[in-house]
Design a protein around this motif. Structure first.
Motif, PDB file in Angstrom:
ATOM      1  N   ARG A  22     -25.259 -19.994  30.494  1.00 16.24           N
ATOM      2  CA  ARG A  22     -26.611 -20.424  30.075  1.00 16.24           C
ATOM      3  C   ARG A  22     -27.564 -19.257  29.906  1.00 16.24           C
ATOM      4  O   ARG A  22     -28.580 -19.392  29.222  1.00 16.24           O
ATOM      5  CB  ARG A  22     -27.195 -21.388  31.103  1.00 16.24           C
ATOM      6  N   ARG A  23     -27.319 -18.135  30.577  1.00 20.30           N
ATOM      7  CA  ARG A  23     -28.300 -17.031  30.577  1.00 20.30           C
ATOM      8  C   ARG A  23     -27.690 -15.692  30.208  1.00 20.30           C
ATOM      9  O   ARG A  23     -28.082 -15.072  29.244  1.00 20.30           O
ATOM     10  CB  ARG A  23     -28.947 -16.896  31.966  1.00 20.30           C
ATOM     11  N   MET A  24     -26.752 -15.223  31.030  1.00 16.02           N
ATOM     12  CA  MET A  24     -26.308 -13.837  30.892  1.00 16.02           C
ATOM     13  C   MET A  24     -25.680 -13.568  29.528  1.00 16.02           C
ATOM     14  O   MET A  24     -26.001 -12.578  28.874  1.00 16.02           O
ATOM     15  CB  MET A  24     -25.305 -13.492  32.006  1.00 16.02           C
ATOM     16  N   GLU A  80     -28.165 -13.199  26.654  1.00  9.92           N
ATOM     17  CA  GLU A  80     -28.872 -11.902  26.680  1.00  9.92           C
ATOM     18  C   GLU A  80     -27.976 -10.793  26.162  1.00  9.92           C
ATOM     19  O   GLU A  80     -28.407  -9.915  25.400  1.00  9.92           O
ATOM     20  CB  GLU A  80     -29.316 -11.557  28.114  1.00  9.92           C
ATOM     21  N   ILE A  81     -26.737 -10.816  26.593  1.00  9.53           N
ATOM     22  CA  ILE A  81     -25.795  -9.767  26.168  1.00  9.53           C
ATOM     23  C   ILE A  81     -25.526  -9.891  24.667  1.00  9.53           C
ATOM     24  O   ILE A  81     -25.549  -8.908  23.926  1.00  9.53           O
ATOM     25  CB  ILE A  81     -24.490  -9.886  26.975  1.00  9.53           C
ATOM     26  N   ALA A  82     -25.305 -11.121  24.222  1.00  9.96           N
ATOM     27  CA  ALA A  82     -24.974 -11.339  22.810  1.00  9.96           C
ATOM     28  C   ALA A  82     -26.116 -10.907  21.898  1.00  9.96           C
ATOM     29  O   ALA A  82     -25.883 -10.403  20.787  1.00  9.96           O
ATOM     30  CB  ALA A  82     -24.646 -12.819  22.593  1.00  9.96           C
ATOM     31  N   ASP A  83     -27.332 -11.091  22.356  1.00 10.46           N
ATOM     32  CA  ASP A  83     -28.487 -10.721  21.522  1.00 10.46           C
ATOM     33  C   ASP A  83     -28.555  -9.214  21.278  1.00 10.46           C
ATOM     34  O   ASP A  83     -29.251  -8.772  20.363  1.00 10.46           O
ATOM     35  CB  ASP A  83     -29.789 -11.203  22.188  1.00 10.46           C
ATOM     36  N   ARG A  84     -27.881  -8.432  22.097  1.00 11.58           N
ATOM     37  CA  ARG A  84     -27.896  -6.975  21.902  1.00 11.58           C
ATOM     38  C   ARG A  84     -26.646  -6.488  21.169  1.00 11.58           C
ATOM     39  O   ARG A  84     -26.431  -5.300  21.023  1.00 11.58           O
ATOM     40  CB  ARG A  84     -27.983  -6.266  23.267  1.00 11.58           C
ATOM     41  N   LYS A  85     -25.803  -7.408  20.745  1.00  5.18           N
ATOM     42  CA  LYS A  85     -24.538  -7.014  20.110  1.00  5.18           C
ATOM     43  C   LYS A  85     -24.440  -7.520  18.678  1.00  5.18           C
ATOM     44  O   LYS A  85     -25.076  -8.526  18.322  1.00  5.18           O
ATOM     45  CB  LYS A  85     -23.357  -7.559  20.933  1.00  5.18           C
ATOM     46  N   ASP A  86     -23.599  -6.850  17.926  1.00  3.09           N
ATOM     47  CA  ASP A  86     -23.275  -7.278  16.574  1.00  3.09           C
ATOM     48  C   ASP A  86     -21.904  -7.956  16.640  1.00  3.09           C
ATOM     49  O   ASP A  86     -20.904  -7.297  16.927  1.00  3.09           O
ATOM     50  CB  ASP A  86     -23.223  -6.052  15.657  1.00  3.09           C
ATOM     51  N   PRO A  87     -21.852  -9.261  16.388  1.00  5.94           N
ATOM     52  CA  PRO A  87     -20.574  -9.962  16.565  1.00  5.94           C
ATOM     53  C   PRO A  87     -19.470  -9.456  15.640  1.00  5.94           C
ATOM     54  O   PRO A  87     -18.289  -9.648  15.925  1.00  5.94           O
ATOM     55  CB  PRO A  87     -20.925 -11.430  16.259  1.00  5.94           C
ATOM     56  N   ARG A  88     -19.832  -8.768  14.552  1.00  5.03           N
ATOM     57  CA  ARG A  88     -18.793  -8.256  13.655  1.00  5.03           C
ATOM     58  C   ARG A  88     -18.142  -6.997  14.221  1.00  5.03           C
ATOM     59  O   ARG A  88     -17.070  -6.608  13.792  1.00  5.03           O
ATOM     60  CB  ARG A  88     -19.402  -7.923  12.282  1.00  5.03           C
ATOM     61  N   ARG A  89     -18.807  -6.368  15.164  1.00  5.63           N
ATOM     62  CA  ARG A  89     -18.343  -5.057  15.611  1.00  5.63           C
ATOM     63  C   ARG A  89     -18.118  -4.990  17.133  1.00  5.63           C
ATOM     64  O   ARG A  89     -17.221  -4.295  17.609  1.00  5.63           O
ATOM     65  CB  ARG A  89     -19.410  -4.038  15.217  1.00  5.63           C
ATOM     66  N   TRP A 135     -20.272 -22.286  26.483  1.00  6.49           N
ATOM     67  CA  TRP A 135     -21.098 -21.310  25.757  1.00  6.49           C
ATOM     68  C   TRP A 135     -20.976 -21.569  24.261  1.00  6.49           C
ATOM     69  O   TRP A 135     -19.917 -21.328  23.673  1.00  6.49           O
ATOM     70  CB  TRP A 135     -20.695 -19.866  26.082  1.00  6.49           C
ATOM     71  N   PRO A 136     -22.036 -22.071  23.634  1.00  7.54           N
ATOM     72  CA  PRO A 136     -21.930 -22.495  22.228  1.00  7.54           C
ATOM     73  C   PRO A 136     -21.576 -21.361  21.272  1.00  7.54           C
ATOM     74  O   PRO A 136     -21.045 -21.609  20.199  1.00  7.54           O
ATOM     75  CB  PRO A 136     -23.334 -23.038  21.920  1.00  7.54           C
ATOM     76  N   ARG A 137     -21.827 -20.103  21.685  1.00  2.00           N
ATOM     77  CA  ARG A 137     -21.585 -18.995  20.757  1.00  2.00           C
ATOM     78  C   ARG A 137     -20.219 -18.344  20.984  1.00  2.00           C
ATOM     79  O   ARG A 137     -19.938 -17.262  20.457  1.00  2.00           O
ATOM     80  CB  ARG A 137     -22.698 -17.952  20.902  1.00  2.00           C
ATOM     81  N   ALA A 138     -19.376 -18.990  21.777  1.00  2.00           N
ATOM     82  CA  ALA A 138     -18.089 -18.372  22.134  1.00  2.00           C
ATOM     83  C   ALA A 138     -17.264 -18.016  20.900  1.00  2.00           C
ATOM     84  O   ALA A 138     -16.601 -16.973  20.871  1.00  2.00           O
ATOM     85  CB  ALA A 138     -17.296 -19.297  23.048  1.00  2.00           C
ATOM     86  N   SER A 139     -17.318 -18.849  19.894  1.00  2.00           N
ATOM     87  CA  SER A 139     -16.473 -18.578  18.723  1.00  2.00           C
ATOM     88  C   SER A 139     -17.073 -17.505  17.811  1.00  2.00           C
ATOM     89  O   SER A 139     -16.425 -17.059  16.871  1.00  2.00           O
ATOM     90  CB  SER A 139     -16.235 -19.866  17.939  1.00  2.00           C
ATOM     91  N   MET A 158     -12.137 -14.946  16.519  1.00  2.00           N
ATOM     92  CA  MET A 158     -13.197 -14.846  17.520  1.00  2.00           C
ATOM     93  C   MET A 158     -12.860 -15.754  18.716  1.00  2.00           C
ATOM     94  O   MET A 158     -11.947 -16.555  18.659  1.00  2.00           O
ATOM     95  CB  MET A 158     -14.546 -15.251  16.921  1.00  2.00           C
ATOM     96  N   GLY A 159     -13.634 -15.629  19.783  1.00  2.00           N
ATOM     97  CA  GLY A 159     -13.334 -16.338  21.016  1.00  2.00           C
ATOM     98  C   GLY A 159     -12.581 -15.424  21.961  1.00  2.00           C
ATOM     99  O   GLY A 159     -12.682 -14.202  21.852  1.00  2.00           O
ATOM    100  N   LEU A 160     -11.815 -16.001  22.876  1.00  2.00           N
ATOM    101  CA  LEU A 160     -11.118 -15.170  23.859  1.00  2.00           C
ATOM    102  C   LEU A 160     -10.049 -14.325  23.181  1.00  2.00           C
ATOM    103  O   LEU A 160      -9.252 -14.822  22.399  1.00  2.00           O
ATOM    104  CB  LEU A 160     -10.466 -16.046  24.925  1.00  2.00           C
ATOM    105  N   LEU A 161     -10.041 -13.050  23.504  1.00  2.00           N
ATOM    106  CA  LEU A 161      -9.059 -12.141  22.919  1.00  2.00           C
ATOM    107  C   LEU A 161      -7.747 -12.249  23.665  1.00  2.00           C
ATOM    108  O   LEU A 161      -7.714 -12.525  24.856  1.00  2.00           O
ATOM    109  CB  LEU A 161      -9.555 -10.704  23.050  1.00  2.00           C
ATOM    110  N   LYS A 162      -6.661 -11.989  22.976  1.00  2.00           N
ATOM    111  CA  LYS A 162      -5.365 -11.907  23.641  1.00  2.00           C
ATOM    112  C   LYS A 162      -5.338 -10.626  24.475  1.00  2.00           C
ATOM    113  O   LYS A 162      -5.785  -9.580  24.022  1.00  2.00           O
ATOM    114  CB  LYS A 162      -4.275 -11.868  22.580  1.00  2.00           C
ATOM    115  N   ALA A 163      -4.833 -10.725  25.688  1.00  2.00           N
ATOM    116  CA  ALA A 163      -4.831  -9.562  26.578  1.00  2.00           C
ATOM    117  C   ALA A 163      -3.961  -8.454  26.002  1.00  2.00           C
ATOM    118  O   ALA A 163      -2.866  -8.699  25.510  1.00  2.00           O
ATOM    119  CB  ALA A 163      -4.300  -9.981  27.949  1.00  2.00           C
TER     120      ALA A 163
END
Lengths: 292, 200
Positions: A104-106, A109-118, A145-149, B1-6
């Motif tokens: 819900r939180r951590m 915050e972490i994702a907002d500082r990252k580029d999901p493509r990289r 976590w809704p942004r997991a994918s 995307m999602g969990l990476l394979k170890a």
């Protein structure tokens, strides 16, 4: 023609005696090797495990056994001793308010500082024991976590105990370890093996990177860099003040700026080091490496 | 995307390709590595004690304090004692916390610190004494209380004496109260300490 089976040696009948001085020497040695402060007053716990290891190695005295542990090439007996002395009792979703805080939180915050493509998100469970914690983290992320994918997420799980790690990789648990797992989650992420045992599904088992890390080894700890969240629960309670402080410093170096450490409910970072900033979220108090 | 394979790669030793760390580098992360690289080296204590007053980054400072705590030598304790007189409260507190981790060396520093001209240093000496679990500490506190003239140091002494339960602590507290008859705060501090003593 095969030899007739021989009776095993009767080690247990004449267990080598361990004196109070031996226990003090052992506790000092074990602390230097692992950072774990054994309480010399827990004589039964220590004596029983030492006697088992001495008998397994046909050692007639504590001095003989200590020499073996200190000088054996490869350190196999040191590892076996560590496996005996560490405690691995846990269960799925233990102190799950921290996993709620993660999703819900951590992570946001972490994702907002990252580029999901990289950029990847990297989470480290230490000590992971027999695997309940890293699997709980993985399930929490996938479920909550809704942004997991959107991100590549790496879960690293380490322990000093190789036997516990083998069990973690195998992922087989008795029903009592799953008592906090809902039937839906259980049926999604576990397969029933028999009346008592469940196994984590292969895709989840293969997603966790399990390995050995001795917290008191600067070399091993230095391998961990670029971590975003560390779960280190109920480990530091076994350390003395200096080892706690050293571990906190290692965690600081392992984390990305803005990364978080979650400790056990009875552990307080403010008593260990002021290098982290406390972050009080509605679900949990965690500790953050300051952003520049 | 999602969990990476170890991959298993997280636990492999990686060859060091570290930039040479320097204590005066602009990047605190590099300075921190430089401090960590000093740990255990001859002359490290002097270098760490000399750099600490000029270092402003808490991460670098904490690495330096940890290196001194790990050194656990009389020289490290001496260097930390000097930092107790620094103007920066964070530096003083860090020095105090680190000194408290080496009571075997800190004990020998109490006398000179207790006679220091700066009352703030004497306060730190009293706080440090409170961190050292040694049977002689109560007598040291009692001796200091006999002549201490600064009310802030005496307030700190009152709190420390109240926790000792030592014979003679009550008389030392009474002496403090008698020395500052018009100071209501000290009177309160002494009364509280006497109450703690009476409760055992």
């Amino acid at each position: 023609m095969a030899s007739p089976p021989q009776a095993p040696p009767l080690h247990r009948i004449a267990a080598p005696r361990i004196s109070a001085e031996d226990v003090v020497v052992f506790c000092d040695f074990f602390y230097k090797k692992t950072g774990i402060s054994m309480d010399a007053s827990r004589r039964y716990f220590i004596d029983k495990r030492l006697e088992d290891r001495m008998a397994a190695n046909d050692c007639n005295s504590f001095r003989e056994y200590l020499s073996l542990v200190k000088f054996q090439p490869g350190g196999a007996e040191m590892q076996a001793l560590i496996n005996e002395m560490t405690v691995n009792e846990t269960y799925f979703f233990r102190e799950d308010y921290q996993f709620a805080c993660l999703t819900r939180r951590m992570l946001d915050e972490i994702a907002d500082r990252k580029d999901p493509r990289r950029d990847r998100i990297r989470i480290w469970s230490i000590p992971c024991s027999t695997g309940e914690e890293p699997y709980s983290i993985a399930i929490s992320i996938l479920e909550d976590w809704p942004r997991a994918s959107d991100f590549d997420i790496e879960i690293i799980a380490s322990d000093i105990d190789t036997r516990a790690l083998a069990r973690a990789r195998e992922g087989i648990y008795q029903a009592r370890a799953l008592h906090r797992v809902s039937p839906r989650i259980r049926d999604t992420y576990f397969r029933k093996l028999d009346g008592e045992n469940w196994q984590v599904v292969p895709s989840l088992r293969e997603s966790i990177d399990f390995g050995v890390i001795n917290v008191s080894s600067p070399t091993q700890m230095a391998r961990m860099r670029g971590i975003d969240v560390i779960f280190c629960r109920n480990l530091l309670i076994y350390f003395d003040d200096l080892s706690r402080r050293q571990t906190a410093e290692h965690f600081f170096d392992a984390l990305n700026p803005g990364g978080f450490v979650a400790l056990g409910h009875s552990e307080s970072m403010s008593r260990i080091s002021n290098i982290f900033v406390p972050r009080k979220f509605p679900e949990a108090l965690v500790h953050q490496r300051p952003l520049p | 995307m999602g969990l990476l394979k170890a991959s298993g790669g997280n636990f492999s030793p990686t060859p060091g390709v570290e930039e040479r760390a320097s204590l005066d580098h602009a990047d605190p992360a590099v300075r921190r590595r430089a401090v960590q690289a000093l740990a255990g080296e001859a002359g490290a204590v002097d270098t760490l004690v000399a750099m600490l007053p000029h270092e402003t980054d808490n991460g670098v400072r904490q690495a330096a304090f940890l290196a001194l705590a790990s050194a656990k030598t009389a020289a490290a304790a001496q260097g930390l004692a000097v930092l107790l007189g620094a103007a920066d409260p964070a530096l003083r507190n860090g020095a105090l916390e680190t000194l408290a981790t080496m009571p075997e060396h800190a004990r020998d520093l109490l006398d000179p610190l207790g006679r220091h001209a700066d009352p703030d240093v004497r306060i730190f000496a009293v706080l440090l004494a409170g961190e050292i679990h040694d049977g002689d500490i109560a007598q040291w506190l009692i001796a200091l209380a006999q002549a201490e003239a600064d009310p802030n140091v005496c307030s700190c002494l009152a709190e420390a004496l109240g926790g000792t339960g030592a014979p003679g602590a009550g008389e030392a507290l009474a002496a403090i109260a008698a020395r500052f008859p018009g100071d209501p705060f000290l009177g309160f501090a002494v009364d509280t300490a006497l109450q703690r003593l009476s409760e055992g």
